[in-house]
Scaffold this active site. Structure first.
Site, PDB file in Angstrom:
ATOM      1  N   CYS A 332       0.830  -1.210   0.000  1.00 56.15           N
ATOM      2  CA  CYS A 332       0.000   0.000   0.000  1.00 56.15           C
ATOM      3  C   CYS A 332       0.868   1.264   0.000  1.00 56.15           C
ATOM      4  O   CYS A 332       1.530   1.536  -0.997  1.00 56.15           O
ATOM      5  CB  CYS A 332      -0.975  -0.041   1.160  1.00 56.15           C
ATOM      6  SG  CYS A 332      -2.393   1.009   0.869  1.00 56.15           S
ATOM      7  N   HIS A 428      -3.437  -5.445   1.710  1.00 55.76           N
ATOM      8  CA  HIS A 428      -3.068  -5.683   3.105  1.00 55.76           C
ATOM      9  C   HIS A 428      -3.515  -7.090   3.493  1.00 55.76           C
ATOM     10  O   HIS A 428      -4.471  -7.616   2.926  1.00 55.76           O
ATOM     11  CB  HIS A 428      -3.808  -4.716   4.025  1.00 55.76           C
ATOM     12  CG  HIS A 428      -3.364  -3.297   3.927  1.00 55.76           C
ATOM     13  ND1 HIS A 428      -2.165  -2.864   4.429  1.00 55.76           N
ATOM     14  CD2 HIS A 428      -3.962  -2.207   3.399  1.00 55.76           C
ATOM     15  CE1 HIS A 428      -2.050  -1.552   4.219  1.00 55.76           C
ATOM     16  NE2 HIS A 428      -3.130  -1.135   3.588  1.00 55.76           N
TER      17      HIS A 428
HETATM   18  N1  LIG Z   1      -3.120   2.203   3.670  1.00 55.59           N
HETATM   19  C1  LIG Z   1      -2.158   2.886   3.062  1.00 55.59           C
HETATM   20  O1  LIG Z   1      -0.989   2.543   3.124  1.00 55.59           O
HETATM   21  C2  LIG Z   1      -2.602   4.165   2.393  1.00 55.59           C
HETATM   22  C3  LIG Z   1      -1.577   4.749   1.471  1.00 55.59           C
HETATM   23  C4  LIG Z   1      -1.853   6.195   1.097  1.00 55.59           C
HETATM   24  N2  LIG Z   1      -1.747   7.051   2.231  1.00 55.59           N
HETATM   25  C5  LIG Z   1      -3.210   6.316   0.447  1.00 55.59           C
HETATM   26  O2  LIG Z   1      -4.139   6.771   1.062  1.00 55.59           O
HETATM   27  O3  LIG Z   1      -3.358   5.959  -0.686  1.00 55.59           O
END
Ligand SMILES: NC(=O)CC[C@H](N)C(=O)O
Length: 485
Positions: A332, A428
């Site tokens: 992510c 995730h």
């Molecule tokens: N869950 C995350 O790692 C989010 C990654 C990034 N901040 C987004 O919103 O896309």
């Protein structure tokens, strides 16, 4: 319907673990029980089946209760983004960005939605176990509170106060909480639990009695240190003091602790593996050169965290690791950082609008308004897996790259570098799938034990529930929950 609320004499007294354990113990008694936390502050969130998000601690408690997750279980979630701003999630959906000052004023207006969520849960089960936040003894935060006594009073839920003996001062903490609360708030508290006790309980009998005498509250039990909790998903990115074992042939997995690190329990299934050691790297320390795999986990603020990565010199460590033939897995936010560039034209994550990434994958990410929240299922590295997505960014993948995963709906996710050693994915939770973890480790010449992560979490919850049955007055807690305040 019955409800009870655990509040703490301070933060980190072990409330969320006790709520999880109580949920399992009550479920094992045949009750339909649900967890609830009016307001949570955490960057660790879970996706609910209806496409909303709640704190991961509540997700674990729901698992403990053996009920599906629901956004009503945590109607207000604050996800810290920059130093003084948080993303505000209400009943599972993004409501906007808040400064800490606005929140203190604005939270009162969220109480009706908090009560609405709570009422829905109550109607759907036999007993709700509610977790407070921080401590009601933080009376400077009482005005407009919806997390502790503000909620308990409005919803008429009896409270049990949890004290932590491991940090010391527990007698003063419990008795002192009574002393600083307004009488109407103190009247909501019906008893106390002393948590995290190590050693012979007989040695604390006098102290326990002193708390009961001085506070006027009854004790519901002295809970021992629950060592089984190590098998549960981690809530804090703790730095392990000492390497357990540096036997050769083991794979060292390193994960830098970025300031807005999110959902790093993604790494937990690796910790079960005998031939894997996971180290969390704190700011100020280099990423160990012996690492075979670097995992860049999620981040609530990918652009700002990418900048921190550079300030820490971790970008240099990662590039050197890659040149030496090491592997990197970005999940992510971590995936986004592996690309050439991250842009945030609307400033959704903060003031930074553009940052260069590590350039290890030919991808580019732009932050957008719509948040992707969904459970996913598919295959990657020849293995099936399940997981979830939670992000605002959209990532463009260069033509020459192979996707990492194929979802069951026919769409793709992520990317693998031509050398095969750099992997980026939005999924995730994927290392919890035994087959995928095995396939990933095999690429790194490590044999997986192929243990079932979900089953090991489940066993730990049962073991904790058993301890609580033994050390808490469970019948007394149920009676209190039924009696109301
Ligand atoms: N869950 C995350 O790692 C989010 C990654 C990034 N901040 C987004 O919103 O896309």
């Amino acid at each position: 319907m019955a409800a009870i609320m655990l509040q703490g004499t301070g933060s980190d007294v072990g409330k969320s673990l006790l709520v999880a354990g109580l949920c399992r113990a009550l479920a094992n008694r045949g009750l339909r029980v649900m967890p609830f936390k009016p307001q949570n502050m955490s960057n660790n969130a879970a996706v609910t089946p209806e496409g909303g998000e709640i704190g991961r601690a509540q997700a674990l408690q729901a698992l403990a209760a053996r009920v599906p997750l629901h956004t009503d279980m945590n109607p207000v979630l604050l996800k810290p983004q920059a130093d003084r701003t948080s993303q505000l999630i209400v009943q599972g959906q993004v409501r906007g960005t808040l400064g800490s000052a606005n929140f203190r004023e604005g939270r009162r207006s969220l109480l009706p939605e908090v009560l609405e969520s709570f009422a829905r849960l109550q109607a759907a089960c036999d007993m709700v176990v509610v977790e407070g936040s921080g401590s009601p003894a933080e009376i400077n935060l009482r005005e407009g509170d919806i997390a502790n006594m503000g909620f308990a009073r409005a919803a008429k839920v009896p409270v049990v106060l949890v004290g932590d003996i491991d940090r010391g001062g527990v007698i003063a903490a419990v008795v002192g909480t009574r002393a600083v609360l307004e009488p109407e708030d103190a009247a909501m508290i019906h008893g106390f639990i002393i948590n995290k006790f190590r050693g012979d309980p007989a040695l604390f009998a006098d102290g326990y009695q002193a708390i009961a005498d001085r506070s006027g509250w009854r004790g519901f039990g002295l809970v021992p240190w629950l060592g089984q909790a190590v098998a549960l998903p981690s809530e804090d990115a703790v730095v392990l003091e000492k390497r357990r074992d540096s036997r050769s042939g083991r794979l060292l997995v390193a994960c830098p602790i970025l300031p807005r690190i999110a959902n790093f329990d993604d790494l937990d299934p690796l910790k079960m593996e005998q031939d894997v050691e996971v180290v969390m790297v704190p700011p100020g320390s280099p990423i160990p050169v012996e690492a075979g795999l670097i995992v860049l986990p999620g981040s609530k603020a990918s652009l700002a965290d990418m900048q921190t990565m550079r300030q820490q010199g971790w970008d240099i460590d990662i590039l050197a690791h890659h040149r030496r033939g090491g592997a990197i897995l970005g999940i992510c936010g971590g995936y986004q950082m592996l690309g050439h560039r991250l842009i945030d034209p609307a400033g959704l994550e903060g003031d930074v609008r553009e940052v260069a990434g590590l350039g290890l994958l030919d991808v580019e990410t732009e932050m957008g308004h719509r948040k992707m929240l969904r459970e996913v299922r598919g295959s990657a590295l020849g293995a099936g897996f399940t997981g979830y997505e939670m992000h605002m960014g959209r990532t463009q993948v260069g033509n020459g790259l192979q996707p990492f995963a194929l979802f069951d709906d026919g769409t793709h996710d992520g990317a693998i570098s031509p050398c095969g050693r750099v992997i980026g994915t939005y999924c995730h939770g994927l290392l919890g799938s035994t087959a995928l973890r095995k396939a990933l480790l095999l690429r790194l010449s490590v044999a997986s034990q192929e243990r079932d992560y979900a089953a090991s979490v489940d066993r730990a919850l049962d073991a904790i529930a058993q301890e609580l049955e033994q050390h808490l007055d469970m019948d007394g807690l149920i009676a209190l929950a039924k009696g109301g305040a």
